[in-house]
Scaffold this motif. Structure first.
Motif, PDB file in Angstrom:
ATOM      1  N   GLY A 238       0.786  -1.198  -0.045  1.00  0.00           N
ATOM      2  CA  GLY A 238       0.156   0.056   0.207  1.00  0.00           C
ATOM      3  C   GLY A 238       0.825   1.249   0.101  1.00  0.00           C
ATOM      4  O   GLY A 238       1.898   1.349  -0.786  1.00  0.00           O
ATOM      5  N   LYS A 239       0.734   2.185   0.907  1.00  0.00           N
ATOM      6  CA  LYS A 239       1.229   3.535   0.828  1.00  0.00           C
ATOM      7  C   LYS A 239       2.614   3.351   1.241  1.00  0.00           C
ATOM      8  O   LYS A 239       3.244   4.395   1.351  1.00  0.00           O
ATOM      9  N   LYS A 240       3.026   2.329   1.969  1.00  0.00           N
ATOM     10  CA  LYS A 240       4.363   2.133   2.498  1.00  0.00           C
ATOM     11  C   LYS A 240       5.261   2.043   1.295  1.00  0.00           C
ATOM     12  O   LYS A 240       6.613   2.513   1.540  1.00  0.00           O
ATOM     13  N   LEU A 241       5.010   1.703   0.085  1.00  0.00           N
ATOM     14  CA  LEU A 241       5.826   1.692  -1.058  1.00  0.00           C
ATOM     15  C   LEU A 241       5.843   2.749  -1.950  1.00  0.00           C
ATOM     16  O   LEU A 241       4.540   3.062  -2.276  1.00  0.00           O
ATOM     17  N   GLY A 242       6.774   3.576  -1.859  1.00  0.00           N
ATOM     18  CA  GLY A 242       6.541   4.712  -2.683  1.00  0.00           C
ATOM     19  C   GLY A 242       7.706   4.584  -4.038  1.00  0.00           C
ATOM     20  O   GLY A 242       8.872   4.071  -3.861  1.00  0.00           O
ATOM     21  N   MET A 243       7.568   5.185  -5.260  1.00  0.00           N
ATOM     22  CA  MET A 243       8.421   4.896  -6.182  1.00  0.00           C
ATOM     23  C   MET A 243       8.818   6.370  -6.998  1.00  0.00           C
ATOM     24  O   MET A 243       7.798   7.125  -6.934  1.00  0.00           O
ATOM     25  N   GLU A 244      10.194   6.449  -7.247  1.00  0.00           N
ATOM     26  CA  GLU A 244      10.377   7.522  -7.869  1.00  0.00           C
ATOM     27  C   GLU A 244      11.468   7.284  -9.304  1.00  0.00           C
ATOM     28  O   GLU A 244      12.401   6.351  -9.070  1.00  0.00           O
ATOM     29  N   PHE A 245      11.121   7.470 -10.413  1.00  0.00           N
ATOM     30  CA  PHE A 245      11.675   7.177 -11.517  1.00  0.00           C
ATOM     31  C   PHE A 245      12.238   8.290 -12.278  1.00  0.00           C
ATOM     32  O   PHE A 245      11.376   9.311 -12.620  1.00  0.00           O
ATOM     33  N   GLU A 246      13.523   8.565 -12.726  1.00  0.00           N
ATOM     34  CA  GLU A 246      14.047   9.650 -13.360  1.00  0.00           C
ATOM     35  C   GLU A 246      14.776   9.073 -14.216  1.00  0.00           C
ATOM     36  O   GLU A 246      16.037   8.652 -14.242  1.00  0.00           O
ATOM     37  N   LEU A 276      10.733  -1.117   7.436  1.00  0.00           N
ATOM     38  CA  LEU A 276      10.533   0.286   7.976  1.00  0.00           C
ATOM     39  C   LEU A 276       9.039   0.366   8.227  1.00  0.00           C
ATOM     40  O   LEU A 276       8.087   0.110   7.477  1.00  0.00           O
ATOM     41  N   PRO A 277       8.750   0.816   9.325  1.00  0.00           N
ATOM     42  CA  PRO A 277       7.063   1.077   9.849  1.00  0.00           C
ATOM     43  C   PRO A 277       6.455   1.787   8.892  1.00  0.00           C
ATOM     44  O   PRO A 277       5.268   1.791   8.461  1.00  0.00           O
ATOM     45  N   LYS A 278       7.106   3.065   8.590  1.00  0.00           N
ATOM     46  CA  LYS A 278       6.312   3.884   7.707  1.00  0.00           C
ATOM     47  C   LYS A 278       6.593   3.710   6.289  1.00  0.00           C
ATOM     48  O   LYS A 278       6.538   4.424   5.468  1.00  0.00           O
ATOM     49  N   GLY A 279       7.520   2.657   5.898  1.00  0.00           N
ATOM     50  CA  GLY A 279       7.902   2.423   4.596  1.00  0.00           C
ATOM     51  C   GLY A 279       8.940   3.447   4.028  1.00  0.00           C
ATOM     52  O   GLY A 279       9.779   3.959   4.818  1.00  0.00           O
ATOM     53  N   GLY A 280       8.826   3.957   2.701  1.00  0.00           N
ATOM     54  CA  GLY A 280       9.954   4.825   2.266  1.00  0.00           C
ATOM     55  C   GLY A 280       9.705   4.520   0.539  1.00  0.00           C
ATOM     56  O   GLY A 280       8.925   4.033   0.145  1.00  0.00           O
ATOM     57  N   ILE A 295      22.920   3.708 -14.207  1.00  0.00           N
ATOM     58  CA  ILE A 295      21.704   3.123 -13.506  1.00  0.00           C
ATOM     59  C   ILE A 295      22.068   3.345 -11.782  1.00  0.00           C
ATOM     60  O   ILE A 295      22.988   2.699 -11.340  1.00  0.00           O
ATOM     61  N   ALA A 296      21.103   3.987 -11.128  1.00  0.00           N
ATOM     62  CA  ALA A 296      21.388   3.926  -9.707  1.00  0.00           C
ATOM     63  C   ALA A 296      20.155   3.516  -9.103  1.00  0.00           C
ATOM     64  O   ALA A 296      18.841   3.996  -9.589  1.00  0.00           O
ATOM     65  N   VAL A 297      19.946   2.940  -8.299  1.00  0.00           N
ATOM     66  CA  VAL A 297      18.983   2.277  -7.322  1.00  0.00           C
ATOM     67  C   VAL A 297      19.073   2.757  -5.875  1.00  0.00           C
ATOM     68  O   VAL A 297      20.025   2.379  -5.294  1.00  0.00           O
ATOM     69  N   GLU A 298      18.263   3.443  -5.157  1.00  0.00           N
ATOM     70  CA  GLU A 298      18.317   3.989  -3.760  1.00  0.00           C
ATOM     71  C   GLU A 298      17.270   3.627  -3.091  1.00  0.00           C
ATOM     72  O   GLU A 298      16.127   3.852  -3.568  1.00  0.00           O
ATOM     73  N   ASN A 299      17.357   3.204  -1.807  1.00  0.00           N
ATOM     74  CA  ASN A 299      16.229   2.808  -1.063  1.00  0.00           C
ATOM     75  C   ASN A 299      16.825   3.172   0.624  1.00  0.00           C
ATOM     76  O   ASN A 299      18.003   2.860   0.818  1.00  0.00           O
ATOM     77  N   PRO A 300      15.470   3.450   1.187  1.00  0.00           N
ATOM     78  CA  PRO A 300      15.898   3.574   2.804  1.00  0.00           C
ATOM     79  C   PRO A 300      16.200   2.300   3.286  1.00  0.00           C
ATOM     80  O   PRO A 300      15.520   1.301   2.814  1.00  0.00           O
ATOM     81  N   VAL A 301      16.836   2.066   4.337  1.00  0.00           N
ATOM     82  CA  VAL A 301      16.897   0.843   5.063  1.00  0.00           C
ATOM     83  C   VAL A 301      16.573   1.260   6.822  1.00  0.00           C
ATOM     84  O   VAL A 301      17.031   2.567   7.198  1.00  0.00           O
ATOM     85  N   SER A 302      16.672   0.199   7.450  1.00  0.00           N
ATOM     86  CA  SER A 302      16.581   0.396   8.756  1.00  0.00           C
ATOM     87  C   SER A 302      17.970   0.466   9.326  1.00  0.00           C
ATOM     88  O   SER A 302      19.036  -0.187   8.756  1.00  0.00           O
ATOM     89  N   SER A 303      18.041   1.320  10.463  1.00  0.00           N
ATOM     90  CA  SER A 303      19.177   1.673  10.710  1.00  0.00           C
ATOM     91  C   SER A 303      19.858   0.374  11.816  1.00  0.00           C
ATOM     92  O   SER A 303      20.855   0.410  12.150  1.00  0.00           O
ATOM     93  N   ALA A 304      18.679  -0.720  12.186  1.00  0.00           N
ATOM     94  CA  ALA A 304      19.239  -1.782  12.871  1.00  0.00           C
ATOM     95  C   ALA A 304      18.779  -2.860  12.119  1.00  0.00           C
ATOM     96  O   ALA A 304      17.790  -3.525  12.448  1.00  0.00           O
ATOM     97  N   PRO A 305      19.379  -3.179  11.113  1.00  0.00           N
ATOM     98  CA  PRO A 305      18.685  -4.322  10.172  1.00  0.00           C
ATOM     99  C   PRO A 305      18.815  -5.773  10.964  1.00  0.00           C
ATOM    100  O   PRO A 305      19.863  -5.913  11.656  1.00  0.00           O
TER     101      PRO A 305
END
Length: 355
Positions: A238-246, A276-280, A295-305
């Motif tokens: 759902g809303k936890k998953l956001g995408m940006e394509f450039e 991540l509780p709030k996604g990213g 090509i670059a792919v960037e995503n947030p991660v948990s600070s304590a995986p």
């Protein structure tokens, strides 16, 4: 087949060269006052043609002595013997042709075959044949090298194809198992969403099967595959998953190996967004600069995986695929900080003319 007889142009050059040799022999006979021009040309031109025919047999002598099954002493003995036979044959033909011309032209003698001239003819026949043996030996050696290079290139191609098939067989089940796990989780929560996700998954795998066997596809095809995959994952997150394509306009027409972006998005969701509780937001940046596609792919991660940090198998598979296709020209690198994971790829830019 004989390398001279197998090519018409080469054959004509070879005959022309021997005819010129015959003219040179005639010139030497005239210069030595051994014959006039008419007699010298009639005598030397047929001899030159015979010399070309005789010398061409040196190729078969060399072919009968493979490099991996010969010794120096054996090769020297055979080369010397063949050259000796050639010298005797050349000398015998000179005597015989001279006698024929005497009878045909009603002359006492076209040439006076002195012992000095006989030795000269013998040495000429011996030396020319020996040079032909050495020349054909070098030719066969280079031909063997070229053939070995062709076989090696074919072997590398087969090995590359086999490696790609193995890598794909490792990656494809990874897609299916994760997707089925997602559907299984949804059936207990939202049956309608599970049904919708099943239909979307079928569309995704239908497109996957259409492009998986291709070595290269357009970037637009890869992006459409990613859109179908994200449509499946959007139902789950759902809303936890956001995408940006450039993606720049120039990069859209690039040719790339199939299924290189979709596994990265799957990893970004599995090892980043899911924890991540709030996604990213997963950000994909693609552009072309000079002769390279970036090509670059960037995503947030948990600070304590936790245990979902992964073992890097998918990324190593990607690196191996690039090496199999591009050798040292392609580059794959990644880095992780406390807040994000960034993967960067650089590969040669290949333009899709059908776009």
């Amino acid at each position: 087949m004989h390398p001279i007889l197998s090519d018409r142009r080469r054959f004509l050059v070879y005959i022309t060269a021997w005819m010129m040799t015959g003219v040179l022999i005639a010139r030497l006979l005239v210069s030595a006052d051994l014959a006039n021009w008419s007699f010298a040309m009639v005598f030397s031109l047929p001899l030159a043609l015979f010399g070309g025919f005789l010398t061409s047999s040196a190729y078969f002598v060399c072919r009968s002595l493979p490099f991996n099954r010969r010794s120096f002493s054996l090769a020297a003995l055979i080369f010397a013997s063949a050259s000796m036979i050639s010298g005797i044959s050349w000398l015998g033909l000179c005597y015989g042709w001279n006698k024929v011309l005497v009878l045909a032209l009603d002359e006492v003698e076209v040439l006076h075959m002195s012992s000095h001239l006989s030795v000269l003819f013998f040495i000429t026949g011996f030396a020319v044949y020996l040079l032909a043996l050495l020349a054909f030996d070098v030719y066969i050696a280079f031909d063997n090298i070229r053939e070995a290079d062709r076989r090696e290139a074919a072997s590398r191609l087969l090995a590359r194809d086999a490696e790609l098939q193995v890598l794909r067989s490792q990656i494809d089940p990874h897609f299916l198992f994760n997707s089925l796990n997602s559907i299984s989780a949804l059936t207990a929560i939202d049956a309608v969403a599970a049904r919708t996700m099943t239909i979307a998954l079928a569309d995704f795998f239908r497109q996957t099967l259409a492009i998986a066997e291709k070595e290269k596809i357009s970037l637009n095809d890869e992006l459409r595959l990613c859109e179908n995959f994200l449509a499946v994952e959007k139902i789950r997150f759902g809303k936890k998953l956001g995408m940006e394509f450039e993606v720049t306009t120039e990069a859209e027409t690039a040719l790339i190996p199939p299924m290189i972006l979709q596994p990265l998005l799957e990893n970004a969701i599995k090892h980043g967004i899911r924890n991540l509780p709030k996604g990213g937001i997963i950000k994909v940046t693609i552009f072309q600069r000079d002769c390279w596609l970036h090509i670059a792919v960037e995503n947030p991660v948990s600070s304590a995986p936790g245990n979902s940090t992964g073992n890097g198998l998918g990324l190593n598979n990607l690196r191996q695929r690039f090496f199999a296709l591009y050798g040292e020209q392609a580059r794959v690198s990644w880095q992780r900080t406390d807040e994000k994971f960034v993967l960067e790829m650089t590969l040669p830019f290949e333009h899709n003319n059908h776009e």
